[in-house]
Every structure is written in structure tokens, then in C-alpha cells.
Design an enzyme around this catalytic site. Structure first.
Site, PDB file in Angstrom:
ATOM      1  N   GLN A   1     -24.170 -20.200  -0.463  1.00 35.26           N
ATOM      2  CA  GLN A   1     -24.993 -20.853   0.559  1.00 35.26           C
ATOM      3  C   GLN A   1     -26.122 -21.671  -0.074  1.00 35.26           C
ATOM      4  O   GLN A   1     -26.470 -22.736   0.411  1.00 35.26           O
ATOM      5  CB  GLN A   1     -25.550 -19.774   1.504  1.00 35.26           C
ATOM      6  CG  GLN A   1     -26.276 -20.305   2.707  1.00 35.26           C
ATOM      7  CD  GLN A   1     -25.342 -20.985   3.723  1.00 35.26           C
ATOM      8  OE1 GLN A   1     -24.126 -20.862   3.646  1.00 35.26           O
ATOM      9  NE2 GLN A   1     -25.918 -21.730   4.640  1.00 35.26           N
TER      10      GLN A   1
ATOM     11  N   SER B   1       0.827  -1.212   0.000  1.00 34.47           N
ATOM     12  CA  SER B   1       0.000   0.000   0.000  1.00 34.47           C
ATOM     13  C   SER B   1       0.859   1.258   0.000  1.00 34.47           C
ATOM     14  O   SER B   1       0.536   2.233  -0.683  1.00 34.47           O
ATOM     15  CB  SER B   1      -0.892   0.025   1.242  1.00 34.47           C
ATOM     16  OG  SER B   1      -1.680  -1.128   1.304  1.00 34.47           O
TER      17      SER B   1
ATOM     18  N   GLY C   1     -25.554 -25.364  -0.925  1.00 34.40           N
ATOM     19  CA  GLY C   1     -25.265 -26.327   0.127  1.00 34.40           C
ATOM     20  C   GLY C   1     -23.837 -26.833  -0.011  1.00 34.40           C
ATOM     21  O   GLY C   1     -22.935 -26.073  -0.371  1.00 34.40           O
TER      22      GLY C   1
ATOM     23  N   GLU D   1      -7.203   1.160 -13.972  1.00 39.62           N
ATOM     24  CA  GLU D   1      -7.023  -0.156 -13.345  1.00 39.62           C
ATOM     25  C   GLU D   1      -8.178  -0.434 -12.382  1.00 39.62           C
ATOM     26  O   GLU D   1      -8.709  -1.537 -12.317  1.00 39.62           O
ATOM     27  CB  GLU D   1      -5.687  -0.202 -12.600  1.00 39.62           C
ATOM     28  CG  GLU D   1      -5.541  -1.471 -11.760  1.00 39.62           C
ATOM     29  CD  GLU D   1      -4.142  -1.725 -11.219  1.00 39.62           C
ATOM     30  OE1 GLU D   1      -3.254  -0.887 -11.440  1.00 39.62           O
ATOM     31  OE2 GLU D   1      -3.951  -2.784 -10.582  1.00 39.62           O
TER      32      GLU D   1
HETATM   33  C1  LIG Z   1      -3.331 -12.232  -6.705  1.00 39.38           C
HETATM   34  C2  LIG Z   1      -2.591 -10.943  -6.558  1.00 39.38           C
HETATM   35  C3  LIG Z   1      -2.116 -10.281  -7.688  1.00 39.38           C
HETATM   36  C4  LIG Z   1      -1.379  -9.104  -7.567  1.00 39.38           C
HETATM   37  N1  LIG Z   1      -0.845  -8.524  -8.681  1.00 39.38           N
HETATM   38  C5  LIG Z   1       0.026  -7.482  -8.535  1.00 39.38           C
HETATM   39  C6  LIG Z   1       0.746  -6.983  -9.664  1.00 39.38           C
HETATM   40  O1  LIG Z   1       0.571  -7.440 -10.805  1.00 39.38           O
HETATM   41  N2  LIG Z   1       1.640  -5.988  -9.467  1.00 39.38           N
HETATM   42  C7  LIG Z   1       1.861  -5.447  -8.223  1.00 39.38           C
HETATM   43  O2  LIG Z   1       2.682  -4.569  -8.112  1.00 39.38           O
HETATM   44  N3  LIG Z   1       1.185  -5.903  -7.137  1.00 39.38           N
HETATM   45  C8  LIG Z   1       0.290  -6.921  -7.264  1.00 39.38           C
HETATM   46  N4  LIG Z   1      -0.372  -7.416  -6.167  1.00 39.38           N
HETATM   47  C9  LIG Z   1      -0.102  -6.835  -4.853  1.00 39.38           C
HETATM   48  C10 LIG Z   1      -1.230  -5.991  -4.296  1.00 39.38           C
HETATM   49  O3  LIG Z   1      -1.416  -4.832  -5.060  1.00 39.38           O
HETATM   50  C11 LIG Z   1      -0.882  -5.704  -2.823  1.00 39.38           C
HETATM   51  O4  LIG Z   1      -1.006  -6.940  -2.127  1.00 39.38           O
HETATM   52  C12 LIG Z   1      -1.770  -4.652  -2.219  1.00 39.38           C
HETATM   53  O5  LIG Z   1      -1.515  -3.388  -2.769  1.00 39.38           O
HETATM   54  C13 LIG Z   1      -1.605  -4.557  -0.686  1.00 39.38           C
HETATM   55  O6  LIG Z   1      -0.265  -4.466  -0.338  1.00 39.38           O
HETATM   56  P1  LIG Z   1       0.305  -5.441   0.805  1.00 39.38           P
HETATM   57  O7  LIG Z   1      -0.034  -6.834   0.409  1.00 39.38           O
HETATM   58  O8  LIG Z   1       1.726  -5.124   1.011  1.00 39.38           O
HETATM   59  O9  LIG Z   1      -0.525  -5.098   2.086  1.00 39.38           O
HETATM   60  P2  LIG Z   1      -0.197  -3.924   3.142  1.00 39.38           P
HETATM   61  O10 LIG Z   1       0.085  -2.664   2.428  1.00 39.38           O
HETATM   62  O11 LIG Z   1       0.823  -4.448   4.102  1.00 39.38           O
HETATM   63  O12 LIG Z   1      -1.586  -3.792   3.882  1.00 39.38           O
HETATM   64  C14 LIG Z   1      -2.013  -4.677   4.929  1.00 39.38           C
HETATM   65  C15 LIG Z   1      -3.332  -4.152   5.468  1.00 39.38           C
HETATM   66  O13 LIG Z   1      -3.147  -2.866   6.033  1.00 39.38           O
HETATM   67  C16 LIG Z   1      -4.060  -1.953   5.464  1.00 39.38           C
HETATM   68  N5  LIG Z   1      -3.479  -0.621   5.342  1.00 39.38           N
HETATM   69  C17 LIG Z   1      -2.290  -0.270   4.803  1.00 39.38           C
HETATM   70  N6  LIG Z   1      -2.141   1.044   4.799  1.00 39.38           N
HETATM   71  C18 LIG Z   1      -3.266   1.567   5.341  1.00 39.38           C
HETATM   72  C19 LIG Z   1      -3.755   2.892   5.579  1.00 39.38           C
HETATM   73  N7  LIG Z   1      -3.042   3.972   5.259  1.00 39.38           N
HETATM   74  N8  LIG Z   1      -4.986   3.029   6.141  1.00 39.38           N
HETATM   75  C20 LIG Z   1      -5.719   1.967   6.461  1.00 39.38           C
HETATM   76  N9  LIG Z   1      -5.331   0.700   6.242  1.00 39.38           N
HETATM   77  C21 LIG Z   1      -4.134   0.496   5.671  1.00 39.38           C
HETATM   78  C22 LIG Z   1      -4.376  -2.519   4.100  1.00 39.38           C
HETATM   79  O14 LIG Z   1      -5.584  -2.011   3.592  1.00 39.38           O
HETATM   80  C23 LIG Z   1      -4.410  -4.004   4.407  1.00 39.38           C
HETATM   81  O15 LIG Z   1      -5.663  -4.348   4.902  1.00 39.38           O
HETATM   82  C24 LIG Z   1      -1.147  -8.559  -6.281  1.00 39.38           C
HETATM   83  C25 LIG Z   1      -1.664  -9.200  -5.154  1.00 39.38           C
HETATM   84  C26 LIG Z   1      -2.356 -10.384  -5.268  1.00 39.38           C
HETATM   85  C27 LIG Z   1      -2.836 -11.067  -4.022  1.00 39.38           C
END
Ligand SMILES: Cc1cc2nc3c(=O)[nH]c(=O)nc-3n(C[C@H](O)[C@H](O)[C@H](O)COP(=O)(O)OP(=O)(O)OC[C@H]3O[C@@H](n4cnc5c(N)ncnc54)[C@H](O)[C@@H]3O)c2cc1C
Length: 379
Positions: free
Chosen positions: A338, A134, A341, A244
Site C-alpha cells: 500500500q 490435503s 501506491g 518442510e
Molecule cells: C506453487 C505450488 C507448489 C506446490 N508444490 C508441490 C509439490 O512439490 N509437491 C506436492 O505434492 N504438492 C505441491 N503443491 C500442492 C499443495 O501441497 C496442495 O495444493 C495443498 O496441499 C492443498 O491441496 P489442494 O490444492 O488439493 O486443496 P484441497 O485439499 O482441495 O483444499 C481446498 C480447501 O479446503 C480446505 N480443507 C481441506 N481439508 C480440510 C479440512 N479437513 N479442514 C478444513 N479445511 C480443509 C483447504 O485448507 C483448502 O482451503 C504445490 C502447490 C502449489 C500451488
């Protein structure tokens, strides 16, 4: 009639039929096998290219059809109806290749876009890292100038198309002191020495789509591979992310409509206590709620598509569409499952795959919490 009806032409309808035939013939019969493989075959991309399903919105000068975004929306909808979550066509068409068009130089566009349209060059975008998702300003992957090359070091994770990609747009720090303003987008061909793919990650859904770790160990790319100017990465991401997010919202509404259709059909057929499940008032009421929410969501998403066609979709509205439709998608999948079943829990049932595929929609493309941040900032 929604805001979008006026934009449809007979050509759009023909394109929808062509997409539908493509998924029926080239994807549905093989998708279960690809789910086991964790990836779709490269050959599928070439077939999609030959059928005109890749890069159709690109200008004719690069081999595209110069089509409007409604064609992209139609492809996404048909793919959703076919439950074909494997091929990441929209990531390529509507997310990655547009970066090349908007920020690449003429030579790069000539070199990469025609191949991307033919399905000979598969693309990915690598933003997320093991330590940050994020908070994109905190990416650690860095690129340092050496002569007339950038030397890239770092690692990425969760990258869609990670196993298949021939070209990856990498978010890297070119000036770590400057935070967001020191972030750039650099195109890396995956044949470049020092580039390595990691694991194809095992996921709870979207099992036929490859999602991978990527590693960069002194990867040297020509200075020109930096798209736009140094430090422009964040601005470029902000400009492209609304599309996106709209793509994800279209995927969500397509999944909701598909789940509803499967559930109505099943509840008419399945009997309990001597009558079809749909004859229980609880079933009808729940499905009436789903139908109502789907109708409201469709009107909103179509309005967003219509705005986007006029280049009027702003960041906050795209964020609303992404968060609200994907929250709804997860809610609807749970309600619909749901009614199946125990069968609803079985992978061979479409509703089970729809359920599993939906969960990630609230996470990628910016989490739904981040969407609320974006909306909140505009209040
Ligand atoms: C199947 C899949 C495909 C993907 N494809 C791509 C891709 O092609 N390219 C790419 O670059 N990425 C990709 N991603 C990554 C995806 O974009 C990230 O997983 C996502 O942006 C969240 O980042 P993180 O996993 O590091 O979670 P984190 O940033 O660590 O977040 C963890 C939690 O904290 C919350 N949080 C974080 N900051 C805040 C805030 N300021 N306020 C409130 N809550 C917050 C988040 O909402 C989340 O619930 C993919 C992910 C998956 C699972």
C-alpha cells in the site's frame, strides 16, 4: 538476542556471505528473464552445487558437508532477501534429498545423493493429485508388484521442480484397501519409460519456479525403489513434514523482513504533500506494527530452528510456525504494498513480486487449515 544466537559460528557467517554473493552474481541479474521462461536453467543448479549450496547437510560419506540445519536456514534467508523465488533449492535440500538419506538403501544413497549435491540430479516430491491434496490418504496413483518391479499408474499435479526433476519421489498406494497404511514412497527416475511431464503451470507468483503436472503410465521401477518398507509412506511423511513446515516459516520471516526493509527505504524517499511518506503518522504507526510483528515472528522462528537443531521440534509447533508466519507474511505484504501506491502494483517493483510470491505460502506444505487441525489434535 534470540534463542539461535548461541548456535552461530564464524563458519555460518562465512556461508551467509557466500550465499549472498551467489545470489547477487548468479541469480538476481537473470531472475526476471527466468520469470518469463517459467523455469530456471539447469546450469544454475550445477553452479549452486559447485558453490556448496546443495545438500550441505548430507553426510560426508555421500559428498555432503555434514552441516547442521542452520546452514539450510541461512541459505533460505539469503535467497529470500534476494527475492530469488525461482530455484527450489530448499525443496531439494531440506525436503526431498533427506527422504533418500533416511529411507533409501546404501546403493541408492551412493547412486543419487552425490549427484544431488553436485546439482546434476534435481529432485521433486509428488504427493498432490488433481483429485486430492490435503486428504493424502485418498491418493489414487497406485503401484502394483509385477515380478521384481513396481508398475506405477496415475497422475500428479502442482509438482515443484516438475519440469527439471531427474528423480521424483512418488506417493502411491501399494495396497489400496489399507488407506494410509497402504501408502508408500517410490523413487522414479524421470528417464523411465511411461513417465511424462505435463504442462508447466502458469502461476500468479513464484513465476520462475516450474510447477507441473506429471503422468505415470505403466512406469516400471525396480522393487528396491520403494523407500523403506511397503505401507510406510505416511509415517515417513509425518516424520519429515515438520522440517518442510519450518522451511516455509523461515521463507516467511525472510520475506517479511525483506518487505519491511524495502518499504522503509521507499517511504523515506517518496514525497507527498511536501514531505517524505514516512513522516505521516499513519506510515510510522503501520510500519511500527509491522516491525513489532516481524520481531515477534523472528523470535518464534529462531526458537523453532534452535529446537530443530536439538531434534526437538514437534509436529504441532512446526504447524504453528508454518500457519502463523505465512498468515502474517500475507498481511504484511498487503500493508507494505500500500505504501508504494501504484508502483506497488508494478511487477518491476520488488514489493509486487514479494506480494505475489507470498500467497501460495498459506497453501502448500499442508494448507493453514490443515495446520490448525494438527495443532487442535494435540490440545
Ligand atoms: C506453487 C505450488 C507448489 C506446490 N508444490 C508441490 C509439490 O512439490 N509437491 C506436492 O505434492 N504438492 C505441491 N503443491 C500442492 C499443495 O501441497 C496442495 O495444493 C495443498 O496441499 C492443498 O491441496 P489442494 O490444492 O488439493 O486443496 P484441497 O485439499 O482441495 O483444499 C481446498 C480447501 O479446503 C480446505 N480443507 C481441506 N481439508 C480440510 C479440512 N479437513 N479442514 C478444513 N479445511 C480443509 C483447504 O485448507 C483448502 O482451503 C504445490 C502447490 C502449489 C500451488
Amino acid at each position: 538476542m534470540t534463542a539461535l544466537a548461541a548456535h552461530y559460528t564464524p563458519e555460518h557467517q562465512m556461508f551467509r556471505e557466500s550465499c549472498r554473493r551467489f545470489f547477487e552474481k548468479e541469480v538476481t541479474p537473470f531472475h526476471m528473464k527466468w520469470e518469463e521462461d517459467g523455469v530456471v536453467p539447469r546450469e544454475l543448479w550445477r553452479k549452486a552445487g559447485a558453490q556448496g549450496l546443495l545438500g550441505m547437510t548430507m553426510p560426508e560419506a555421500y559428498g555432503g558437508a555434514g552441516a547442521d540445519f542452520l546452514y539450510s536456514a541461512i541459505l533460505i534467508e539469503e535467497q529470500g532477501r534476494a527475492l530469488a523465488s525461482g530455484p527450489a533449492f530448499s525443496l531439494h535440500n531440506d525436503i526431498v534429498v533427506p527422504y533418500l538419506l533416511h529411507y533409501g538403501n546404501e546403493e541408492q544413497k551412493q547412486k543419487w545423493i552425490p549427484k544431488a549435491i553436485a546439482g546434476e540430479l534435481i529432485t521433486a516430491i509428488a504427493m498432490t493429485e488433481p483429485g486430492t491434496g490435503s486428504d493424502l490418504q485418498s491418493v489414487k496413483t497406485n503401484a502394483v508388484m509385477d515380478g521384481n518391479h513396481w508398475v506405477i499408474n496415475g497422475s500428479k499435479t502442482f509438482i515443484s521442480n516438475g519440469q527439471l526433476a531427474d528423480l521424483v519421489i512418488v506417493v502411491a498406494k501399494t495396497d489400496p484397501k489399507l488407506g494410509a497404511k497402504g501408502t508408500s514412497l517410490i523413487a522414479v527416475e524421470t528417464t523411465t519409460p511411461g513417465f511424462k511431464r505435463g504442462r508447466n503451470l502458469e502461476k500468479i507468483g513464484m513465476k520462475a519456479q516450474d510447477t507441473s503436472e506429471l503422468f505415470f503410465d505403466n512406469v516400471r521401477v525396480p522393487a528396491d525403489n520403494l523407500l523403506g518398507g511397503p505401507g510406510m509412506g505416511f509415517i515417513q511423511l509425518m516424520q519429515q513434514l515438520p522440517q518442510e513446515r519450518l522451511v516455509i516459516a523461515i521463507q516467511a520471516i525472510a520475506a517479511i523482513e525483506t518487505a519491511l526493509a524495502h518499504t522503509v527505504a521507499y517511504t523515506k524517499e517518496r514525497q507527498a504533500f511536501g514531505k517524505p511518506i514516512i513522516d505521516f503518522q499513519n506510515t510510522r504507526f503501520k510500519l511500527a506494527e509491522v516491525k513489532t510483528k516481524a520481531t515477534v515472528a523472528r523470535a518464534f522462528v529462531d526458537d523453532c530452528i534452535a529446537r530443530h537443531l536439538k531434534k526437538e521440534l514437534d509436529v504441532a509447533t512446526a504447524a504453528m510456525a508454518k500457519y502463523w508466519t505465512t498468515d502474517l507474511q500475507c498481511e504484511v505484504m498487503d500493508e507494505c504494498l500500500q505504501f508504494f501506491g501504484g508502483y506497488g502494483y508494478m511487477w518491476e517493483y520488488p514489493i509486487a513480486r514479494l506480494y505475489a510470491d507470498s500467497r501460495v505460502q498459506k497453501i502448500y506444505g499442508g494448507t493453514n487449515e490443515i495446520m490448525k487441525e494438527l495443532i487442535g489434535r494435540t490440545l
